[in-house]
Motif scaffolding. Structure first.
Motif, PDB file in Angstrom:
ATOM      1  N   ASP A  86     -13.088   2.556  12.608  1.00 43.63           N
ATOM      2  CA  ASP A  86     -13.114   1.094  12.698  1.00 43.63           C
ATOM      3  C   ASP A  86     -11.866   0.429  12.134  1.00 43.63           C
ATOM      4  O   ASP A  86     -11.506  -0.681  12.549  1.00 43.63           O
ATOM      5  CB  ASP A  86     -14.334   0.535  11.951  1.00 43.63           C
ATOM      6  CG  ASP A  86     -15.646   0.991  12.549  1.00 43.63           C
ATOM      7  OD1 ASP A  86     -15.740   1.095  13.789  1.00 43.63           O
ATOM      8  OD2 ASP A  86     -16.589   1.255  11.770  1.00 43.63           O
ATOM      9  N   HIS A  87     -11.215   1.062  11.161  1.00 47.79           N
ATOM     10  CA  HIS A  87     -10.084   0.432  10.481  1.00 47.79           C
ATOM     11  C   HIS A  87      -9.167   1.527   9.925  1.00 47.79           C
ATOM     12  O   HIS A  87      -9.651   2.568   9.487  1.00 47.79           O
ATOM     13  CB  HIS A  87     -10.608  -0.439   9.323  1.00 47.79           C
ATOM     14  CG  HIS A  87      -9.641  -1.457   8.832  1.00 47.79           C
ATOM     15  ND1 HIS A  87      -9.696  -2.777   9.194  1.00 47.79           N
ATOM     16  CD2 HIS A  87      -8.593  -1.347   7.997  1.00 47.79           C
ATOM     17  CE1 HIS A  87      -8.722  -3.451   8.585  1.00 47.79           C
ATOM     18  NE2 HIS A  87      -8.034  -2.594   7.866  1.00 47.79           N
ATOM     19  N   VAL A  88      -7.867   1.274   9.925  1.00 48.63           N
ATOM     20  CA  VAL A  88      -6.882   2.195   9.358  1.00 48.63           C
ATOM     21  C   VAL A  88      -6.194   1.476   8.201  1.00 48.63           C
ATOM     22  O   VAL A  88      -5.809   0.318   8.328  1.00 48.63           O
ATOM     23  CB  VAL A  88      -5.829   2.631  10.409  1.00 48.63           C
ATOM     24  CG1 VAL A  88      -4.771   3.531   9.780  1.00 48.63           C
ATOM     25  CG2 VAL A  88      -6.494   3.326  11.589  1.00 48.63           C
ATOM     26  N   VAL A  89      -6.052   2.182   7.083  1.00 52.65           N
ATOM     27  CA  VAL A  89      -5.325   1.650   5.923  1.00 52.65           C
ATOM     28  C   VAL A  89      -4.246   2.654   5.586  1.00 52.65           C
ATOM     29  O   VAL A  89      -4.525   3.843   5.421  1.00 52.65           O
ATOM     30  CB  VAL A  89      -6.251   1.454   4.700  1.00 52.65           C
ATOM     31  CG1 VAL A  89      -5.442   1.006   3.485  1.00 52.65           C
ATOM     32  CG2 VAL A  89      -7.356   0.453   5.008  1.00 52.65           C
ATOM     33  N   MET A  90      -3.003   2.185   5.489  1.00 50.42           N
ATOM     34  CA  MET A  90      -1.916   3.113   5.168  1.00 50.42           C
ATOM     35  C   MET A  90      -0.847   2.432   4.339  1.00 50.42           C
ATOM     36  O   MET A  90      -0.721   1.211   4.340  1.00 50.42           O
ATOM     37  CB  MET A  90      -1.308   3.716   6.436  1.00 50.42           C
ATOM     38  CG  MET A  90      -0.608   2.743   7.349  1.00 50.42           C
ATOM     39  SD  MET A  90      -0.048   3.515   8.877  1.00 50.42           S
ATOM     40  CE  MET A  90       1.065   4.763   8.280  1.00 50.42           C
ATOM     41  N   TYR A  91      -0.112   3.252   3.620  1.00 48.35           N
ATOM     42  CA  TYR A  91       1.022   2.763   2.869  1.00 48.35           C
ATOM     43  C   TYR A  91       2.196   2.649   3.827  1.00 48.35           C
ATOM     44  O   TYR A  91       2.421   3.526   4.654  1.00 48.35           O
ATOM     45  CB  TYR A  91       1.351   3.715   1.718  1.00 48.35           C
ATOM     46  CG  TYR A  91       2.508   3.220   0.904  1.00 48.35           C
ATOM     47  CD1 TYR A  91       2.365   2.121   0.068  1.00 48.35           C
ATOM     48  CD2 TYR A  91       3.747   3.807   1.006  1.00 48.35           C
ATOM     49  CE1 TYR A  91       3.428   1.635  -0.659  1.00 48.35           C
ATOM     50  CE2 TYR A  91       4.823   3.334   0.281  1.00 48.35           C
ATOM     51  CZ  TYR A  91       4.656   2.245  -0.540  1.00 48.35           C
ATOM     52  OH  TYR A  91       5.716   1.755  -1.245  1.00 48.35           O
ATOM     53  N   GLY A  92       2.949   1.562   3.741  1.00 46.65           N
ATOM     54  CA  GLY A  92       4.056   1.296   4.661  1.00 46.65           C
ATOM     55  C   GLY A  92       5.291   2.085   4.313  1.00 46.65           C
ATOM     56  O   GLY A  92       6.164   1.601   3.616  1.00 46.65           O
ATOM     57  N   HIS A  93       5.360   3.307   4.816  1.00 44.66           N
ATOM     58  CA  HIS A  93       6.497   4.185   4.539  1.00 44.66           C
ATOM     59  C   HIS A  93       7.814   3.602   5.017  1.00 44.66           C
ATOM     60  O   HIS A  93       8.847   3.942   4.512  1.00 44.66           O
ATOM     61  CB  HIS A  93       6.306   5.538   5.238  1.00 44.66           C
ATOM     62  CG  HIS A  93       5.023   6.177   4.890  1.00 44.66           C
ATOM     63  ND1 HIS A  93       4.761   6.684   3.648  1.00 44.66           N
ATOM     64  CD2 HIS A  93       3.903   6.365   5.619  1.00 44.66           C
ATOM     65  CE1 HIS A  93       3.540   7.170   3.631  1.00 44.66           C
ATOM     66  NE2 HIS A  93       3.000   6.993   4.804  1.00 44.66           N
ATOM     67  N   ASP A  94       7.740   2.717   6.007  1.00 46.34           N
ATOM     68  CA  ASP A  94       8.979   2.252   6.608  1.00 46.34           C
ATOM     69  C   ASP A  94       9.347   0.832   6.189  1.00 46.34           C
ATOM     70  O   ASP A  94      10.190   0.217   6.788  1.00 46.34           O
ATOM     71  CB  ASP A  94       8.903   2.349   8.126  1.00 46.34           C
ATOM     72  CG  ASP A  94       7.680   1.652   8.689  1.00 46.34           C
ATOM     73  OD1 ASP A  94       6.718   1.450   7.938  1.00 46.34           O
ATOM     74  OD2 ASP A  94       7.699   1.325   9.877  1.00 46.34           O
ATOM     75  N   THR A  95       8.736   0.321   5.140  1.00 46.14           N
ATOM     76  CA  THR A  95       9.105  -0.997   4.660  1.00 46.14           C
ATOM     77  C   THR A  95      10.184  -0.845   3.602  1.00 46.14           C
ATOM     78  O   THR A  95      10.315   0.189   2.974  1.00 46.14           O
ATOM     79  CB  THR A  95       7.892  -1.739   4.070  1.00 46.14           C
ATOM     80  OG1 THR A  95       7.370  -0.946   2.997  1.00 46.14           O
ATOM     81  CG2 THR A  95       6.825  -1.956   5.117  1.00 46.14           C
ATOM     82  N   ARG A  96      10.977  -1.812   3.381  1.00 39.72           N
ATOM     83  CA  ARG A  96      12.031  -1.891   2.385  1.00 39.72           C
ATOM     84  C   ARG A  96      12.870  -0.636   2.199  1.00 39.72           C
ATOM     85  O   ARG A  96      14.063  -0.662   2.376  1.00 39.72           O
ATOM     86  CB  ARG A  96      11.452  -2.312   1.031  1.00 39.72           C
ATOM     87  CG  ARG A  96      11.154  -3.762   0.984  1.00 39.72           C
ATOM     88  CD  ARG A  96      10.847  -4.196  -0.421  1.00 39.72           C
ATOM     89  NE  ARG A  96       9.689  -5.047  -0.365  1.00 39.72           N
ATOM     90  CZ  ARG A  96       8.652  -4.966  -1.156  1.00 39.72           C
ATOM     91  NH1 ARG A  96       8.615  -4.074  -2.114  1.00 39.72           N
ATOM     92  NH2 ARG A  96       7.652  -5.766  -1.019  1.00 39.72           N
TER      93      ARG A  96
END
Length: 144
Positions: free
Chosen positions: A105-115
């Motif tokens: 229903d939902h995916v939660v992830m850490y943004g490896h490609d931010t900053r």
């Protein structure tokens, strides 16, 4: 937002991914959570002669790393709520496919490609989180 019944938290073995797991457990206290350890396959030509680990060893290491993430989360009964699974392939393909195949229903992830994105991601203008968001037909929460 309707509370999801199932939440997927992909992990690539990178720092701060425990934050995504903790967020999912706290934000969706009634959801079943799957921690998906994604193992990116090595090019067979690169691994000839046993220079690099075999895929089964890498999968076992990814599963162990995921177990350590669960153990490191300061959430009551985290071990009882989190199922660990593994999948091999490119994360931008594996995560959306897994979410679809398992009716997540939902995916939660850490943004490896931010900053702090790597040189290749910056050069190509895309990263794992961006690709997952674009390809997943479910809501995706990306933590920075």
């Amino acid at each position: 937002m309707i509370d999801p019944d199932t939440v997927l938290v992909p992990t690539l073995g990178r720092p701060r991914e425990g934050e995504a797991l903790a967020y999912a457990l706290e934000t969706f206290p009634n959801a079943d959570v799957t921690l998906l350890a994604v193992v990116t396959p090595l090019d067979a030509r690169m691994s000839e002669g046993g220079v690099l680990e075999r895929d089964d060893e890498r999968t076992a290491a990814a599963r162990e790393g995921a177990s350590q993430l669960v153990a490191g989360v300061d959430q009551p009964a985290a071990a009882d709520r989190v199922e660990i699974d593994t999948a091999a392939g490119q994360p931008g393909t594996v995560v959306p496919q897994y979410a679809t195949d398992h009716d997540v229903d939902h995916v939660v992830m850490y943004g490896h490609d931010t900053r702090s994105s790597g040189l290749v991601s910056r050069f190509l203008g895309r990263g794992v989180a961006t690709t997952v968001v674009d390809r997943t037909p479910r809501p995706v929460t990306v933590l920075e």
